[in-house]
Design a protein around this motif. Structure first.
Motif, PDB file in Angstrom:
ATOM      1  N   HIS A 192       0.844  -1.202   0.000  1.00 31.61           N
ATOM      2  CA  HIS A 192       0.000   0.000   0.000  1.00 31.61           C
ATOM      3  C   HIS A 192       0.874   1.245   0.000  1.00 31.61           C
ATOM      4  CE1 HIS A 192      -3.280   2.630   2.103  1.00 31.61           C
ATOM      5  NE2 HIS A 192      -3.187   2.881   0.807  1.00 31.61           N
ATOM      6  N   GLU A 193       0.713   2.083  -1.010  1.00 28.75           N
ATOM      7  CA  GLU A 193       1.340   3.393  -1.033  1.00 28.75           C
ATOM      8  C   GLU A 193       0.399   4.346  -0.302  1.00 28.75           C
ATOM      9  OE1 GLU A 193       4.390   5.727  -1.446  1.00 28.75           O
ATOM     10  OE2 GLU A 193       4.467   3.860  -2.613  1.00 28.75           O
ATOM     11  N   VAL A 194       0.719   4.625   0.972  1.00 31.96           N
ATOM     12  CA  VAL A 194      -0.210   5.353   1.840  1.00 31.96           C
ATOM     13  C   VAL A 194      -0.575   6.715   1.270  1.00 31.96           C
ATOM     14  CG1 VAL A 194      -0.546   6.299   4.151  1.00 31.96           C
ATOM     15  CG2 VAL A 194       0.683   4.133   3.846  1.00 31.96           C
ATOM     16  N   SER A 195       0.373   7.358   0.621  1.00 29.66           N
ATOM     17  CA  SER A 195       0.111   8.692   0.078  1.00 29.66           C
ATOM     18  C   SER A 195      -0.907   8.684  -1.050  1.00 29.66           C
ATOM     19  CB  SER A 195       1.419   9.315  -0.430  1.00 29.66           C
ATOM     20  OG  SER A 195       1.937   8.556  -1.520  1.00 29.66           O
ATOM     21  N   GLU A 196      -1.197   7.496  -1.601  1.00 28.72           N
ATOM     22  CA  GLU A 196      -2.139   7.394  -2.726  1.00 28.72           C
ATOM     23  C   GLU A 196      -3.562   7.080  -2.265  1.00 28.72           C
ATOM     24  OE1 GLU A 196      -1.681   8.113  -5.796  1.00 28.72           O
ATOM     25  OE2 GLU A 196       0.471   7.982  -6.185  1.00 28.72           O
ATOM     26  N   GLY A 197      -3.816   7.154  -0.982  1.00 30.96           N
ATOM     27  CA  GLY A 197      -5.182   6.996  -0.508  1.00 30.96           C
ATOM     28  C   GLY A 197      -5.406   5.699   0.245  1.00 30.96           C
ATOM     29  N   PRO A 198      -6.362   5.712   1.176  1.00 30.97           N
ATOM     30  CA  PRO A 198      -6.652   4.537   2.004  1.00 30.97           C
ATOM     31  C   PRO A 198      -7.438   3.477   1.235  1.00 30.97           C
ATOM     32  CG  PRO A 198      -8.205   6.280   2.497  1.00 30.97           C
ATOM     33  CD  PRO A 198      -7.228   6.859   1.523  1.00 30.97           C
ATOM     34  N   LEU A 199      -7.501   2.282   1.813  1.00 32.29           N
ATOM     35  CA  LEU A 199      -8.272   1.188   1.218  1.00 32.29           C
ATOM     36  C   LEU A 199      -9.752   1.538   1.103  1.00 32.29           C
ATOM     37  CD1 LEU A 199      -6.591  -1.849   3.001  1.00 32.29           C
ATOM     38  CD2 LEU A 199      -6.783  -1.570   0.524  1.00 32.29           C
ATOM     39  N   SER A 200     -10.214   2.401   1.985  1.00 36.32           N
ATOM     40  CA  SER A 200     -11.630   2.782   1.954  1.00 36.32           C
ATOM     41  C   SER A 200     -12.009   3.468   0.647  1.00 36.32           C
ATOM     42  CB  SER A 200     -11.969   3.692   3.141  1.00 36.32           C
ATOM     43  OG  SER A 200     -11.166   4.851   3.116  1.00 36.32           O
ATOM     44  N   ASN A 201     -11.017   4.011  -0.077  1.00 34.26           N
ATOM     45  CA  ASN A 201     -11.310   4.635  -1.365  1.00 34.26           C
ATOM     46  C   ASN A 201     -11.889   3.633  -2.367  1.00 34.26           C
ATOM     47  OD1 ASN A 201     -10.464   7.115  -0.496  1.00 34.26           O
ATOM     48  ND2 ASN A 201      -8.535   7.131  -1.653  1.00 34.26           N
ATOM     49  N   LEU A 202     -11.614   2.352  -2.146  1.00 32.94           N
ATOM     50  CA  LEU A 202     -12.134   1.330  -3.050  1.00 32.94           C
ATOM     51  C   LEU A 202     -13.644   1.178  -2.937  1.00 32.94           C
ATOM     52  CD1 LEU A 202      -9.444  -1.476  -2.595  1.00 32.94           C
ATOM     53  CD2 LEU A 202      -9.840  -0.121  -4.658  1.00 32.94           C
ATOM     54  N   PHE A 203     -14.225   1.653  -1.843  1.00 34.82           N
ATOM     55  CA  PHE A 203     -15.642   1.380  -1.558  1.00 34.82           C
ATOM     56  C   PHE A 203     -16.459   2.654  -1.352  1.00 34.82           C
ATOM     57  CE2 PHE A 203     -12.805  -1.871   0.179  1.00 34.82           C
ATOM     58  CZ  PHE A 203     -13.201  -2.972  -0.565  1.00 34.82           C
ATOM     59  N   ASP A 204     -15.917   3.788  -1.814  1.00 37.28           N
ATOM     60  CA  ASP A 204     -16.629   5.062  -1.582  1.00 37.28           C
ATOM     61  C   ASP A 204     -17.531   5.449  -2.741  1.00 37.28           C
ATOM     62  OD1 ASP A 204     -14.830   5.835  -3.509  1.00 37.28           O
ATOM     63  OD2 ASP A 204     -13.784   7.332  -2.280  1.00 37.28           O
ATOM     64  N   GLY A 205     -17.598   4.641  -3.780  1.00 33.32           N
ATOM     65  CA  GLY A 205     -18.473   4.934  -4.903  1.00 33.32           C
ATOM     66  C   GLY A 205     -17.972   6.018  -5.836  1.00 33.32           C
ATOM     67  N   LYS A 206     -16.696   6.413  -5.681  1.00 26.94           N
ATOM     68  CA  LYS A 206     -16.141   7.488  -6.500  1.00 26.94           C
ATOM     69  C   LYS A 206     -14.956   6.963  -7.315  1.00 26.94           C
ATOM     70  CE  LYS A 206     -17.137  10.855  -2.839  1.00 26.94           C
ATOM     71  NZ  LYS A 206     -16.524  11.825  -1.893  1.00 26.94           N
ATOM     72  N   THR A 207     -15.018   7.131  -8.612  1.00 27.18           N
ATOM     73  CA  THR A 207     -13.889   6.714  -9.449  1.00 27.18           C
ATOM     74  C   THR A 207     -12.756   7.738  -9.436  1.00 27.18           C
ATOM     75  OG1 THR A 207     -14.962   7.694 -11.388  1.00 27.18           O
ATOM     76  CG2 THR A 207     -15.351   5.343 -10.990  1.00 27.18           C
ATOM     77  N   SER A 208     -12.997   8.876  -8.828  1.00 27.74           N
ATOM     78  CA  SER A 208     -11.958   9.918  -8.754  1.00 27.74           C
ATOM     79  C   SER A 208     -10.961   9.651  -7.632  1.00 27.74           C
ATOM     80  CB  SER A 208     -12.603  11.286  -8.562  1.00 27.74           C
ATOM     81  OG  SER A 208     -13.399  11.303  -7.375  1.00 27.74           O
ATOM     82  N   THR A 209     -11.305   8.786  -6.678  1.00 31.21           N
ATOM     83  CA  THR A 209     -10.386   8.431  -5.597  1.00 31.21           C
ATOM     84  C   THR A 209      -9.825   7.037  -5.876  1.00 31.21           C
ATOM     85  OG1 THR A 209     -12.164   7.478  -4.269  1.00 31.21           O
ATOM     86  CG2 THR A 209     -11.661   9.810  -3.926  1.00 31.21           C
ATOM     87  N   ILE A 210      -8.599   6.800  -5.397  1.00 33.21           N
ATOM     88  CA  ILE A 210      -7.943   5.537  -5.759  1.00 33.21           C
ATOM     89  C   ILE A 210      -7.243   4.885  -4.576  1.00 33.21           C
ATOM     90  CG2 ILE A 210      -7.537   6.339  -8.126  1.00 33.21           C
ATOM     91  CD1 ILE A 210      -4.492   6.527  -7.252  1.00 33.21           C
ATOM     92  N   PHE A 211      -6.975   3.587  -4.758  1.00 37.77           N
ATOM     93  CA  PHE A 211      -6.043   2.833  -3.925  1.00 37.77           C
ATOM     94  C   PHE A 211      -4.883   2.457  -4.832  1.00 37.77           C
ATOM     95  CE2 PHE A 211      -4.555  -1.561  -3.490  1.00 37.77           C
ATOM     96  CZ  PHE A 211      -3.844  -1.448  -2.308  1.00 37.77           C
ATOM     97  N   HIS A 212      -3.660   2.673  -4.333  1.00 32.42           N
ATOM     98  CA  HIS A 212      -2.469   2.371  -5.129  1.00 32.42           C
ATOM     99  C   HIS A 212      -1.542   1.467  -4.325  1.00 32.42           C
ATOM    100  CE1 HIS A 212       0.770   2.835  -7.996  1.00 32.42           C
ATOM    101  NE2 HIS A 212       0.087   3.751  -8.694  1.00 32.42           N
ATOM    102  N   MET A 213      -1.082   0.412  -4.934  1.00 30.46           N
ATOM    103  CA  MET A 213      -0.082  -0.429  -4.281  1.00 30.46           C
ATOM    104  C   MET A 213       1.262   0.292  -4.242  1.00 30.46           C
ATOM    105  SD  MET A 213      -0.906  -4.369  -5.367  1.00 30.46           S
ATOM    106  CE  MET A 213      -2.287  -5.184  -4.560  1.00 30.46           C
ATOM    107  N   LEU A 214       2.144  -0.202  -3.407  1.00 30.60           N
ATOM    108  CA  LEU A 214       3.413   0.456  -3.116  1.00 30.60           C
ATOM    109  C   LEU A 214       4.282   0.592  -4.371  1.00 30.60           C
ATOM    110  CD1 LEU A 214       4.982   1.554  -0.651  1.00 30.60           C
ATOM    111  CD2 LEU A 214       6.040  -0.707  -0.461  1.00 30.60           C
ATOM    112  N   TRP A 215       4.605   1.862  -4.709  1.00 31.73           N
ATOM    113  CA  TRP A 215       5.482   2.114  -5.857  1.00 31.73           C
ATOM    114  C   TRP A 215       6.804   2.769  -5.444  1.00 31.73           C
ATOM    115  CZ3 TRP A 215       6.807   7.179  -6.091  1.00 31.73           C
ATOM    116  CH2 TRP A 215       5.919   8.129  -5.569  1.00 31.73           C
ATOM    117  N   SER A 216       6.852   3.390  -4.268  1.00 31.60           N
ATOM    118  CA  SER A 216       8.065   4.097  -3.857  1.00 31.60           C
ATOM    119  C   SER A 216       9.197   3.127  -3.487  1.00 31.60           C
ATOM    120  CB  SER A 216       7.759   5.028  -2.686  1.00 31.60           C
ATOM    121  OG  SER A 216       7.221   4.289  -1.592  1.00 31.60           O
ATOM    122  N   SER A 217       8.857   1.971  -2.935  1.00 31.66           N
ATOM    123  CA  SER A 217       9.859   0.914  -2.662  1.00 31.66           C
ATOM    124  C   SER A 217       9.179  -0.429  -2.920  1.00 31.66           C
ATOM    125  CB  SER A 217      10.376   1.017  -1.232  1.00 31.66           C
ATOM    126  OG  SER A 217       9.299   0.978  -0.308  1.00 31.66           O
TER     127      SER A 217
END
Length: 298
Positions: free
Chosen positions: A152-177
């Protein structure tokens, strides 16, 4: 009157002669002299059947091998194998019947039959099967304590973004390391189910960090060390998933004989080739099922 008596006597004599011929015919049937050796007969239990093998004699004089047995559901059953065969499969059985006595005999062309010998064997268990009975209700998810990921790349939003009904918010897996695939999303369905269908929408971004392959598991245990995956049941592998930006994907109905509470989405690869994926929405719906388990039915 005398003529009538003569006709009766002639008819009786004819019947007696025919009976005599018939009796002689039965007695004269050829009994095979070269039969398979009982000691060479072996059996293999398979689901719902028994397969017998034997060593075929060099010069058998039987026309076919007859196997006779009693099936608790169907009564007396007879199966035949040709003189050229060295095996026979007996199907339509269940392990719950226990050992069954199978009588083997050799039969000649004119119906003569050797004295039967008996081999006892038990069929393998018929596995239970599950049938899709259509969609049930959506399973409410929040992403707050009921979903876990190992990446989980924390700066890219929480897991709850997956269930908020908005395609403008995202969950992103870890890309920095990042670490190599596989990565996991584990959903606590809060109840045992025997089937699910899930739907996700990918991030609407030119990077196209979409899942390429997902292996789906179900389990009734979970811990963050992933040890529980060892007791999970693999349900299906979903390959060649959509790679366009903002892609929407709806899985097939995924059913299991073994009920499960935790749905494991093991992401094996991404369409971008990166070691992460990015999603904007995720939902799960229960699939209703009926299960047939003949081994445990009366």
């Amino acid at each position: 009157m005398q003529e009538e008596m003569k006709k009766i006597i002639v008819s009786l004599l004819a019947a007696t002669v025919l009976a005599g011929f018939s009796s002689c015919s039965d007695d004269d049937k050829t009994v095979p002299s070269v039969m398979i050796d009982q000691n060479t007969v072996t059996s293999v239990a398979k689901p719902g059947e028994v397969v017998f093998h034997w060593t075929r004699p060099t010069n058998p004089d039987y026309y076919y091998i007859k196997v006779k047995f009693y099936d608790p559901a169907r009564g007396v059953i007879v199966k035949n194998a040709s003189a050229y065969a060295d095996s026979i499969a007996i199907d339509g059985l269940y392990a719950k019947y226990g050992k069954i006595d199978f009588q083997f005999s050799g039969v000649s062309r004119d119906g003569g039959e050797t004295t039967p010998f008996t081999v006892s064997a038990q069929a393998g268990a018929v596995p239970a099967t599950v049938k899709d009975a259509g969609l049930g209700e959506a399973i409410a998810m929040t992403g707050n304590g009921d979903v876990w990921t190992d990446s989980h790349e924390v700066s890219e939003g929480p897991l709850s973004n997956l269930f908020d009904g908005k395609t403008s918010t995202i969950f992103h897996m870890l890309w920095s390391s990042p670490s190599p695939f596989p990565h996991y999303l584990v959903l606590d369905l809060k109840k045992e189910v025997s089937g699910v269908m899930f739907h996700y929408i990918c991030r609407n971004h030119n990077n196209k960090d979409n899942p390429k392959q997902i292996t789906v598991f179900g389990s009734n245990e979970f811990n963050q060390s992933l040890d529980a995956l060892g007791s999970a049941t693999e349900l299906t592998v979903l390959s060649d998933l959509p790679g366009t930006k903002g892609a929407s994907y709806e899985s097939p109905h995924i059913v299991s004989v073994t009920p499960f509470r935790y749905l494991w989405l093991r992401i094996d690869s991404s369409t971008s080739g990166s070691d992460w994926v990015a999603l904007s929405e995720l939902s799960v719906t229960e699939v209703l099922t009926t299960i047939s388990d003949p081994e445990n039915e009366k």
